[in-house]
Design an enzyme around this catalytic site. Structure first.
Site, short mmCIF file in Angstrom:
data_model
loop_
_atom_site.label_atom_id
_atom_site.label_comp_id
_atom_site.label_asym_id
_atom_site.label_seq_id
_atom_site.Cartn_x
_atom_site.Cartn_y
_atom_site.Cartn_z
N ARG A 315 0.85 -1.19 0.00
CA ARG A 315 0.00 0.00 0.00
C ARG A 315 0.89 1.24 0.00
O ARG A 315 1.86 1.33 0.76
CB ARG A 315 -0.91 0.01 1.24
CG ARG A 315 -2.02 -1.03 1.20
CD ARG A 315 -3.08 -0.65 0.16
NE ARG A 315 -4.18 -1.61 0.14
CZ ARG A 315 -4.25 -2.66 -0.65
NH1 ARG A 315 -3.25 -2.92 -1.49
NH2 ARG A 315 -5.30 -3.46 -0.63
N GLU A 344 -3.39 7.45 -6.27
CA GLU A 344 -3.28 6.71 -7.53
C GLU A 344 -4.35 7.17 -8.52
O GLU A 344 -5.53 7.19 -8.16
CB GLU A 344 -3.41 5.21 -7.27
CG GLU A 344 -2.25 4.66 -6.42
CD GLU A 344 -2.29 3.14 -6.27
OE1 GLU A 344 -3.29 2.53 -6.71
OE2 GLU A 344 -1.34 2.58 -5.72
N HIS A 363 0.47 -0.09 -10.30
CA HIS A 363 -0.32 -0.99 -9.47
C HIS A 363 -0.65 -2.28 -10.23
O HIS A 363 -1.83 -2.63 -10.44
CB HIS A 363 -1.61 -0.31 -9.00
CG HIS A 363 -2.13 -0.90 -7.71
ND1 HIS A 363 -2.79 -0.15 -6.76
CD2 HIS A 363 -2.09 -2.16 -7.21
CE1 HIS A 363 -3.15 -0.92 -5.74
NE2 HIS A 363 -2.72 -2.15 -6.00
#
Length: 627
Positions: A315, A344, A363
């Site tokens: 994270r 993000e 990601h």
């Protein structure tokens, strides 16, 4: 005309009745229907906020499942009763295997790239919603559903994009898929580790720009280097296996990791400080919680070896990104490889993303074909089960407790969570927490005391502070087992009033080291005990010392030589730092020997204040604990 029982109703009645402790009470199905009236809902919300909304969730959610089954009964033109299938909205791409499972159960509407307005317009016609990370399931969505939406499925681990509080208030179950992408995330962590070590991304970009810079992109070898894995759960342990195959020495920090499981892989469990100070590479696999938010900051980086290399596929928020840029510029961190970010997508002008010593990916931790199919199947099974009235271990907001039990146990539930939270903060060292014992003292017969909720809340207090697992009655035992945590219970009958369900709750953690040695009982276990007084949880014993302090705000435990003036000295230090003292209690074993001072404070004392307390000559040890 008499209503026709649906399969959902029968299934739920069986499920709920079988889970009831006292079978002499009215049936749980009757209880569910009764709980839909305003007075029952008011009763549920009158108890502790940490549990009342969650309990309302399962009651309302299961009730709505039953009611929706009745609503779905329709008549055709000939008066024949038929059952319509539930409608499941899939707002982001899902693997075909998962879609096939959903289609075999209900009507599936795959509508991708919906605007917030379009989602709100559609949702009132849907019984379930499945999302990934891109769709924001806000309070507006639950309001627009008008009570029809019964389950939201998050195809993945994180649930940051789902408003859990709103879901709970509107009686909507939320489930996720926490296990299917384990291997994909581990493989991506290793890919970032190796590509960073050999400057693959930078040299690729250089060559495509027409350059040939062999001497600039000299890498480092992995063989013999120390890799510290921060968070030794499923992903972390898989990264460890692969890193061992690369010839690396692997250490790990995780307070819940069983030492025997780590040893089986050839990994040494160590403290947080030892891990970050000795590692050549650090791979992050910890969840984002209040305790881990920006845990990698200027202070943390300052304790690392110069030239350390950092990988994060967990994270983004666990790293203070500005601090990481400073560490990269100073050379403390030689390189970083990041798959996740605080925001993000990150800003285009992000100094961290643009840094020449940083390798970044958008990601992609779970982005393999196999992982996507696995997640799709896992979340489809959870959603179908929820629509069938089943309560999955991946449910994140659904404890199931009758209101009469909830009302009586409300203050003890708060006590249970807080003694668990206090106990786990006293643990230090790298051995990991493996065994917890909860002791209830009560005047009631054991058969008339349902401790499932209390045990769940102790588990919640122990696990949640440094875990992304949301603990409730449904998943407490499952979550503890996944962490390798054995929780046992003991009930001691005492001579007191049976009017109150519990006299006291004690939490013992065995085979661990303590940050506060005075919390160790005679058998060497960390021992914390509390009771409810006047409706408020109180700490009543720390190790062998009796105290009496309200469990509100935060707490300072201070072991001292038992002598006059100690309360005034410590109180003055806190007062000079503008730290408000709410409660204070002193307990001792023998007059004139040692004593423990328990001080309730509203604010966390800064480092200088804590240093001053530690410098008081009669203070032998102290610890600050967050409640």
């Amino acid at each position: 005309m008499a209503s026709i029982p649906s399969p959902h109703t029968a299934r739920l009645n069986s499920l709920l009745s079988s889970s009831s402790v006292n079978h002499n009470k009215p049936s749980n199905l009757s209880f569910l229907h009764a709980s839909s009236n305003p007075s029952s809902i008011k009763l549920l919300h009158s108890v502790s906020p940490s549990i009342s909304s969650s309990s309302t969730t399962v009651i309302c959610n299961v009730l709505k499942t039953v009611e929706s089954a009745d609503i779905s009964l329709s008549r055709d033109l000939h008066g024949v009763v038929s059952t319509s299938k539930p409608t499941i909205l899939v707002s982001e791409k899902l693997g075909e295997a998962g879609l096939d499972l959903l289609k075999s159960f209900g009507n599936v509407d795959c509508s991708y790239d919906l605007s917030p307005q379009d989602l709100c317009a559609k949702i009132s016609l849907c019984d379930a919603l499945i999302v990934r990370s891109g769709t924001k399931v806000t309070r507006d969505v639950f309001e627009a559903a008008q009570g029809r939406l019964k389950v939201v499925g998050r195809a993945g681990v994180g649930i940051d994009n789902v408003d859990l509080q709103a879901a709970t208030e509107f009686g909507c179950l939320v489930v996720n898929a926490p296990t299917a992408n384990t291997i994909a995330a581990a493989e991506h962590g290793i890919a970032l580790l190796t590509s960073m070590a050999r400057n693959v991304a930078q040299s690729d970009a250089s060559m495509k720009a027409g350059k040939w810079l062999r001497s600039k992109y000299v890498g480092v070898s992995l063989v013999g280097k120390t890799l510290a894995i921060m968070g030794f759960g499923k992903v972390g342990s898989e990264v460890a296996r692969r890193a061992k195959g690369l010839g690396m020495h692997v250490i790990a920090h995780d307070p819940y990791a069983p030492a025997d499981r780590a040893r089986a892989i050839g990994v040494d469990l160590v403290s947080f400080e030892q891990a970050i100070s000795t590692a050549d590479f650090i791979s992050l696999h910890m969840p984002l919680t209040p305790a881990t938010n920006k845990v990698f900051n200027d202070d943390t980086f300052a304790k690392m070896k110069n030239g350390v290399r950092l990988i994060n596929v967990a994270r983004g928020g666990v790293i203070d990104e500005d601090a990481l840029v400073r560490a990269l510029d100073s050379g403390i961190v030689a390189q970083a490889a990041l798959d996740v970010f605080t925001v993000e997508p990150p800003p285009k002008d992000s100094k961290l993303v643009q840094h020449e010593n940083v390798t970044v990916t958008p990601h992609l931790g779970a982005s393999t074909k196999e992982a996507q199919e696995g997640v799709a199947i896992e979340i489809a099974e959870a959603v179908v089960g929820a629509l069938n009235g089943e309560l999955s271990a991946t449910a994140v907001n659904a404890p199931m407790v009758p209101p009469e039990v909830l009302s009586e146990l409300a203050p003890y539930v708060v006590l249970a969570e807080k003694v668990g939270r206090l106990a786990v903060q006293l643990v230090t060292g790298g051995s990991g927490i493996q065994s917890v014992k909860v002791v209830y003292k009560s005047a009631r017969d054991p058969d008339s005391l349902d401790t499932r909720l209390l045990r769940a809340m102790v588990t919640k207090g122990i696990i949640e502070p440094i875990s992304d697992t949301i603990i409730n009655l449904v998943n407490a035992d499952f979550s503890a087992k996944q962490k390798g945590l054995r929780i046992s219970e003991e009930r001691i009958i005492v001579d007191s009033s049976p009017e109150y369900p519990v006299e006291s709750i004690q939490v013992q953690i065995s085979n661990v080291q303590s940050r506060f040695a005075s919390a160790l009982s005679e058998n060497g276990n960390i021992s914390i005990e509390g009771r409810v007084k006047y409706g408020v949880p109180h700490l009543t014993r720390v190790g062998p010392f009796s105290v009496d302090v309200s469990l509100e705000g935060n707490l300072i435990l201070c072991k001292q030589v038992d002598q006059p003036g100690m309360i005034g000295k410590v109180g003055n230090i806190l007062g000079e730092s503008n730290v408000n003292v709410s409660f204070m209690s002193v307990g001792r074993t023998v007059k004139g020997k040692q004593a423990i001072m328990a001080i309730g404070v509203d604010e966390e004392p800064d480092k200088d204040t804590q240093k001053k307390i530690g410098e008081v000559s009669a203070v032998e040890e102290f610890v600050f604990l967050k409640l």
